[in-house]
Design a protein around this motif. Sequence first.
Motif, PDB file in Angstrom:
ATOM      1  N   GLY A   1      58.549  68.124  30.489  1.00  0.00           N
ATOM      2  CA  GLY A   1      57.835  67.969  31.756  1.00  0.00           C
ATOM      3  C   GLY A   1      56.687  66.984  31.680  1.00  0.00           C
ATOM      4  N   ILE A   2      56.558  66.287  30.572  1.00  0.00           N
ATOM      5  CA  ILE A   2      55.512  65.280  30.399  1.00  0.00           C
ATOM      6  C   ILE A   2      55.914  64.004  31.128  1.00  0.00           C
ATOM      7  N   LEU A   3      54.957  63.320  31.738  1.00  0.00           N
ATOM      8  CA  LEU A   3      55.214  62.055  32.413  1.00  0.00           C
ATOM      9  C   LEU A   3      54.984  60.887  31.448  1.00  0.00           C
ATOM     10  N   GLU A   4      55.659  59.796  31.683  1.00  0.00           N
ATOM     11  CA  GLU A   4      55.556  58.644  30.778  1.00  0.00           C
ATOM     12  C   GLU A   4      54.126  58.139  30.648  1.00  0.00           C
ATOM     13  N   ASP A   5      53.364  58.177  31.734  1.00  0.00           N
ATOM     14  CA  ASP A   5      51.997  57.643  31.650  1.00  0.00           C
ATOM     15  C   ASP A   5      51.042  58.563  30.890  1.00  0.00           C
ATOM     16  N   GLN A   6      51.531  59.716  30.439  1.00  0.00           N
ATOM     17  CA  GLN A   6      50.739  60.597  29.587  1.00  0.00           C
ATOM     18  C   GLN A   6      50.953  60.281  28.101  1.00  0.00           C
ATOM     19  N   ILE A   7      51.810  59.313  27.835  1.00  0.00           N
ATOM     20  CA  ILE A   7      52.132  58.944  26.450  1.00  0.00           C
ATOM     21  C   ILE A   7      51.610  57.540  26.179  1.00  0.00           C
ATOM     22  N   GLU A   8      50.633  57.432  25.316  1.00  0.00           N
ATOM     23  CA  GLU A   8      50.045  56.141  24.946  1.00  0.00           C
ATOM     24  C   GLU A   8      50.561  55.722  23.570  1.00  0.00           C
TER      25      GLU A   8
ATOM     26  N   PRO B   1      53.403  70.374  29.711  1.00  0.00           N
ATOM     27  CA  PRO B   1      53.538  69.295  30.700  1.00  0.00           C
ATOM     28  C   PRO B   1      52.269  68.469  30.883  1.00  0.00           C
ATOM     29  N   GLU B   2      51.096  69.077  30.646  1.00  0.00           N
ATOM     30  CA  GLU B   2      49.834  68.345  30.830  1.00  0.00           C
ATOM     31  C   GLU B   2      49.356  67.661  29.556  1.00  0.00           C
ATOM     32  N   SER B   3      50.122  67.727  28.483  1.00  0.00           N
ATOM     33  CA  SER B   3      49.703  67.143  27.207  1.00  0.00           C
ATOM     34  C   SER B   3      49.479  65.638  27.309  1.00  0.00           C
ATOM     35  N   LYS B   4      48.489  65.159  26.585  1.00  0.00           N
ATOM     36  CA  LYS B   4      48.240  63.721  26.458  1.00  0.00           C
ATOM     37  C   LYS B   4      48.586  63.346  25.020  1.00  0.00           C
ATOM     38  N   ILE B   5      49.518  62.449  24.876  1.00  0.00           N
ATOM     39  CA  ILE B   5      50.086  62.151  23.564  1.00  0.00           C
ATOM     40  C   ILE B   5      49.760  60.723  23.154  1.00  0.00           C
ATOM     41  N   CYS B   6      49.354  60.567  21.912  1.00  0.00           N
ATOM     42  CA  CYS B   6      49.121  59.247  21.334  1.00  0.00           C
ATOM     43  C   CYS B   6      50.128  59.020  20.218  1.00  0.00           C
ATOM     44  N   VAL B   7      50.956  58.006  20.366  1.00  0.00           N
ATOM     45  CA  VAL B   7      51.941  57.625  19.354  1.00  0.00           C
ATOM     46  C   VAL B   7      51.343  56.484  18.530  1.00  0.00           C
TER      47      VAL B   7
ATOM     48  N   LYS C   1      40.102  54.913  20.652  1.00  0.00           N
ATOM     49  CA  LYS C   1      39.937  55.515  21.979  1.00  0.00           C
ATOM     50  C   LYS C   1      41.181  56.314  22.374  1.00  0.00           C
ATOM     51  N   LYS C   2      42.355  55.761  22.100  1.00  0.00           N
ATOM     52  CA  LYS C   2      43.600  56.454  22.447  1.00  0.00           C
ATOM     53  C   LYS C   2      43.755  57.745  21.646  1.00  0.00           C
ATOM     54  N   ILE C   3      43.367  57.704  20.391  1.00  0.00           N
ATOM     55  CA  ILE C   3      43.432  58.909  19.545  1.00  0.00           C
ATOM     56  C   ILE C   3      42.475  59.977  20.069  1.00  0.00           C
TER      57      ILE C   3
END
Length: 233
Positions: A70-77, A26-32, A91-93
């Motif tokens: 459980g990830i929130l949309e603002d955690q996905i860049e 749930p706390e993951s920060k994801i870069c697409v 920076k996003k990576i």
Amino acid sequence: MINILTSKTIFHKEYAKKVLTPYIQPESKICVIAFSHFESNDMLNSYYKTYEKPLGIWYLHIVEPLLTYGILEDQIEFVLYKKDSKEDALKKIQEANILFLPGGAPDKFMERLKEYELLDALKNFDGIIIGPSAGTMIQFNWFHISKDRDYKKYSINSGIGYLNDFGVEVHYNRRKQQKKSIRRVSHYHDRPVYVIEETGLMILKDGKIIFQKDAYKYYEKGKKVYKKNKIYA
């Protein structure tokens, strides 16, 4: 490093969530890195629409399965081609612990990563790599493309280089052209070729396979070794 290989975006499926939950938190920060689109006359306009919040087709296709963890949309860049600068992309990576490499055109994906000078940053990334289809293919040091409706001929292409001990044929459904390509690439190099079906999933830790479902070794050293493996962890 964890490498997650699939043919499709099946991460919301229960069988996938059972084994992926330890990695997608749930706390993951994801870069697409959304560089895998095919080219067309109206390429950029149509491309931006598919990744547009909140209802773009590709935006939803990627985000909705991830939200089930459980990830929130603002955690996905998202890194968008020609919209993000090289500096913004880097920076996003660097701020992410999961990289998501979408499906599409693997050769164009690699061209755009080189254009953005991101290969060194990607090679040095030590988190979790998720890649359906083209995003699976480019995780290898080199990959083959089979002839299909999108590609008129077979080809060998350079990848990022996370994996090198075997190769893959994604979307495997026993098509004649797929079998022909697998034989051809197996004669080109003696590393094994695995096939990943539409429901397939492979997880690798530090280059070693630790889980596989509907993904199995098919050819090795120019010979068919088709052995459909059981699920294992």
